[in-house]
Write an enzyme that holds these catalytic residues in place. Structure first.
Site, PDB file in Angstrom:
ATOM      1  N   HIS A 260       0.824  -1.229   0.000  1.00 47.02           N
ATOM      2  CA  HIS A 260       0.000   0.000   0.000  1.00 47.02           C
ATOM      3  C   HIS A 260       0.850   1.267   0.000  1.00 47.02           C
ATOM      4  CE1 HIS A 260      -3.456  -2.515   0.530  1.00 47.02           C
ATOM      5  NE2 HIS A 260      -3.064  -2.940   1.730  1.00 47.02           N
TER       6      HIS A 260
ATOM      7  N   ASP B  48      -2.720 -10.997  -1.278  1.00 46.11           N
ATOM      8  CA  ASP B  48      -3.201 -10.341  -0.056  1.00 46.11           C
ATOM      9  C   ASP B  48      -4.661  -9.948  -0.290  1.00 46.11           C
ATOM     10  OD1 ASP B  48      -1.895  -8.542   2.464  1.00 46.11           O
ATOM     11  OD2 ASP B  48      -3.716  -7.701   1.573  1.00 46.11           O
TER      12      ASP B  48
ATOM     13  N   ASP C  85      -4.239 -12.679   4.652  1.00 47.20           N
ATOM     14  CA  ASP C  85      -5.460 -12.150   5.248  1.00 47.20           C
ATOM     15  C   ASP C  85      -6.728 -12.585   4.517  1.00 47.20           C
ATOM     16  OD1 ASP C  85      -4.385 -10.581   3.251  1.00 47.20           O
ATOM     17  OD2 ASP C  85      -4.282  -8.748   4.450  1.00 47.20           O
TER      18      ASP C  85
ATOM     19  N   TYR D  95      -3.689 -11.546   9.575  1.00 48.74           N
ATOM     20  CA  TYR D  95      -3.877 -11.065  10.947  1.00 48.74           C
ATOM     21  C   TYR D  95      -4.533 -12.070  11.868  1.00 48.74           C
ATOM     22  CZ  TYR D  95      -2.571  -7.226   8.099  1.00 48.74           C
ATOM     23  OH  TYR D  95      -1.880  -6.463   7.195  1.00 48.74           O
TER      24      TYR D  95
HETATM   25  N1  Q9C Z   1     -11.515  -2.662   9.878  1.00 48.29           N
HETATM   26  C1  Q9C Z   1      -2.132  -4.930   4.747  1.00 48.29           C
HETATM   27  O1  Q9C Z   1      -2.767  -5.965   4.822  1.00 48.29           O
HETATM   28  N2  Q9C Z   1      -7.802  -2.011   7.807  1.00 48.29           N
HETATM   29  N3  Q9C Z   1      -2.683  -3.751   4.994  1.00 48.29           N
HETATM   30  C2  Q9C Z   1      -8.970  -1.432   7.326  1.00 48.29           C
HETATM   31  C3  Q9C Z   1     -10.325  -2.048   9.375  1.00 48.29           C
HETATM   32  C4  Q9C Z   1      -6.575  -1.592   7.185  1.00 48.29           C
HETATM   33  C5  Q9C Z   1      -4.082  -3.677   5.311  1.00 48.29           C
HETATM   34  C6  Q9C Z   1     -10.274  -1.985   7.889  1.00 48.29           C
HETATM   35  C7  Q9C Z   1      -5.973  -2.655   6.364  1.00 48.29           C
HETATM   36  C8  Q9C Z   1      -4.546  -2.442   5.955  1.00 48.29           C
HETATM   37  C9  Q9C Z   1      -0.697  -4.957   4.389  1.00 48.29           C
HETATM   38 ZN    ZN Z   2      -3.792  -7.069   3.443  1.00 48.69          ZN
END
Ligand code: Q9C
Ligand code: ZN
Length: 694
Positions: free
Chosen positions: A134, A171, A264, A304
């Site tokens: 990102h 991902d 994830d 996660y």
């Molecule tokens: N409920 C990577 O997996 N979360 N970044 C947004 C929260 C942020 C993900 C929703 C996700 C970032 C590397």
């Molecule tokens: Zn991610």
């Protein structure tokens, strides 16, 4: 040549000082390494020394401010100031160690890729944090500071002169930053599978939708597969691999593959809410290992749920090392919305990729403007529900909706069962070899020396009988686990095959097996012998007319278990790959055989490399228990080469790519593929998305 791993124990220091439960937490790193250690994978890898990225490397894809802003926070102890700075970015925290560790993550990824390109390692994995996909040209985002994968790809383009790099981003979040960086560049094919929910899924961008296919020279080289539903699982992902990613990747023919490997989308991850099982990551990995001569770099992004993250990542590494791929069971039709996503991508990309021009609905002639959403013709577009403007500040706490403890416990138990079921013993890869010792091929092919010779009683009455004993011993040593796979060279093999298939089923209790006839003129004796046996799936690539035409589907309840592709023996690799990816591989996955038997002969125009690739892709199934029979091979270069490619694939060595598979499919083979799909999809619903769209 083996597998590399790179990580640095300092990477646990990067943490959110004001929210210790933040999703992107140090335990992610430790749990992966711990699981790899438990499975004794780390000592089998070459350790690639982690290092900080240089300023020049960062500046290949980022602005100078991206360096200076973070550099100013290095060692900074004012927590409030860190939190305030973090709030300027969408989902991010900064720790005093973040600058150093972000450099380390990026530099180690470059180091991994350069070791692969230098031939010091065959493939490898970077277990790193913070993640990268990102991180945009001039903005940190989504736990990411520097775009590790993009930097490594740009390095390979600039410093090693690569012309074709495939980036696969599995991902669950769209790597919008990686997309942006190579949007105009035809040298980098970016392929992302991500949650979308019509914009309701983070990062809520229109650019994540499927009609964003690149720009200028890069048109056709950006591929988004957005998913508009949660709970997508193995069936949906495998369909995306078989119907889109693999055909396109083989046509693209990359020189290097880099994976933005987030875990994830895995079962149990609260961010993704998807249901990919850890074992499925082995399948993703193995199916990419045939490309680019095996040059594959897997780079950690998200993930996660600690349990599924650790297991998924460890199984990825184990697959890179060449261990057998665990079975995935109960594959079903992809969900309706996954079918739609696949069809949409095929539709917008069909003029750029020959392999996509096989569906009747998709008449290539009528495409005008691919950006103009012609897919409306098939189903209504759902309104975009993302956010178009950017807030001034963002929340700096990462709160996941509380999970129902009962659901959480169930998921946990489900994961434990899956993990217990896929934990295989480490066994070295042994390839059995059965042939008449006087067979001239044995002395001409050096690679045979690395196979395990199968013995038989010497006191047989005839050579034919001796060969059949030898073939049976080969199958038996595969079923015993003494060899993982094997090859056999024999004269007219039909009778021998029938006897041995029967032996595997009746005497050895093999529950189900797949027989793939890739001989250019298959006789129908084998299919006839098993036409009522639901335990043996008989597939053939070429037509065995007049007896077994494509409409022939066996008898009564065994209807599903005969699949004839009906290709012409003089068809090209493009046709063979297409039949394989579109039909045979999905059916094989859904059938889930315990043993695969392949027969081939020296005629036919399929290239040796194409054959090797197909054998490699099939090693994902049946725990790698594969036997390949070469019927009447001649001592010609092409025969020898086919055997060589096959053994290389079975040994898990890099296999070459066929010369050119860029041409359009012939009308007759497109017709065969469509006919087979129509006749078979009532029985094999993995083929279902190929049906007429409502
Ligand atoms: N409920 C990577 O997996 N979360 N970044 C947004 C929260 C942020 C993900 C929703 C996700 C970032 C590397
Ligand atoms: Zn991610």
């Amino acid at each position: 040549m083996t597998t590399g791993i790179t990580y640095d124990n300092r990477m646990v220091e990067h943490k959110c000082l004001w929210d210790l439960n933040y999703n992107e937490k140090p335990e992610r790193f430790t749990s992966i390494l711990q699981r790899c250690e438990e499975l004794q994978l780390l000592n089998r890898c070459i350790h690639v020394k982690p290092r900080a990225a240089t300023k020049e490397e960062l500046l290949m894809v980022h602005t100078p401010e991206m360096i200076s802003i973070l550099k100013n926070t290095a060692g900074f102890s004012d927590q409030e100031a860190l939190e305030q700075l973090s709030s300027k970015y969408d989902f991010l925290y900064i720790h005093p160690s973040t600058y150093d560790l972000s450099l380390l993550a990026a530099g180690s990824t470059v180091e991994l890729v350069s070791n692969i390109l230098d031939g010091k390692i065959k493939n490898g994995m970077a277990v790193i944090r913070p993640p990268g996909h990102h991180a945009m040209k001039s903005e940190y985002c989504g736990y990411c500071f520097y775009n590790n994968v993009a930097i490594a790809a740009q390095y390979a383009l600039d410093n090693q002169g690569l012309k074709r790099i495939l980036i696969v981003d599995w991902d669950i979040h769209h790597g919008q930053a990686t997309q942006q960086m190579f949007y105009d560049d035809p040298r980098v094919l970016y392929f992302s599978i991500h949650g979308y929910q019509n914009g309701a899924f983070w990062p809520h961008l229109r650019e994540s939708d499927y009609h964003n296919i690149g720009r200028g020279a890069g048109l056709g080289y950006n591929i988004n597969v957005p998913m508009n539903e949660i709970k997508m699982g193995n069936s949906d992902y495998m369909a995306i691999f078989h119907q889109l990613l693999l055909p396109i990747a083989y046509e693209f023919n990359p020189e290097l593959v880099i994976v933005s490997a987030g875990y994830d989308a895995a079962l149990g991850c609260p961010e993704g809410e998807m249901e990919v099982t850890p074992a499925c990551y082995s399948h993703f990995t193995n199916s990419l290992m045939g490309l680019a001569n095996g040059r594959l770099a897997v780079v950690l992004e998200g993930g996660y749920c600690l349990k599924s993250l650790a297991e998924g990542a460890a199984l990825t590494l184990r697959t890179l090392l060449g261990d057998p791929v665990p079975l995935i069971q109960n594959l079903d039709a992809p969900k309706k919305s996954a079918q739609q996503a696949i069809m949409s991508v095929m539709y917008v990309l069909r003029r750029y990729w020959n392999c996509l021009q096989h569906l009747e609905e998709f008449n290539v002639q009528e495409i005008k403007d691919p950006m103009n959403l012609p897919e409306d013709k098939f189903w209504p577009r759902i309104e975009f529900v993302g956010s178009d403007e950017k807030p001034e500040t963002y929340a700096t706490r990462d709160i996941c909706p509380a999970q129902d403890p009962k659901v959480a416990a169930e998921l946990d138990a489900q994961l434990d069962a899956l993990i217990a079921g896929t934990c295989l013993d480490v066994q070295p890869n042994r390839v059995g070899f059965a042939a008449n010792p006087a067979e001239p091929i044995v002395t001409q092919l050096e690679i045979i020396q690395r196979c395990h010779m199968i013995q038989t009683e010497p006191s047989q009455t005839s050579l034919a009988e001796e060969m059949s004993g030898m073939f049976r011993n080969l199958i038996s040593s595969i079923l015993d686990g003494a060899c993982r796979s094997g090859i056999a060279i024999m004269e007219n093999s039909s009778e021998n095959l029938i006897q041995t298939l029967k032996y595997a089923i009746d005497s050895r209790g093999t529950k189900n097996m797949m027989f793939i006839d890739m001989r250019s003129h298959p006789d129908c004796k084998i299919q006839r012998s098993f036409q009522e046996d639901v335990r043996i799936l008989c597939a053939s690539l070429y037509s065995a007319l007049p007896l077994d035409d494509v409409e022939f589907v066996g008898l009564t309840d065994s209807k599903r278990y005969i699949v004839n592709m009906d290709l012409q023996p003089n068809c090209g690799d493009a046709e063979i790959f297409s039949s394989f990816f579109r039909v045979l591989l999905p059916i094989a996955y859904q059938f889930g055989p315990q043993l695969i038997v392949i027969a081939t002969d020296p005629s036919g125009t399929m290239s040796a490399e194409c054959f090797g690739q197909i054998v490699h892709l099939l090693t994902s199934l049946a725990g790698g228990r594969l036997s390949v029979t070469f019927e009447n091979p001649l001592v010609t270069n092409s025969s020898l080469r086919r055997i060589q490619c096959c053994v290389q694939a079975l040994l898990g060595e890099p296999i070459d790519m066929p010369g050119e598979i860029h041409h359009r499919l012939s009308a007759t083979s497109v017709c065969s593929i469509r006919t087979v799909i129509k006749a078979r999809n009532p029985y094999w619903n993995a083929l279902q998305f190929n049906m007429q769209v409502p």
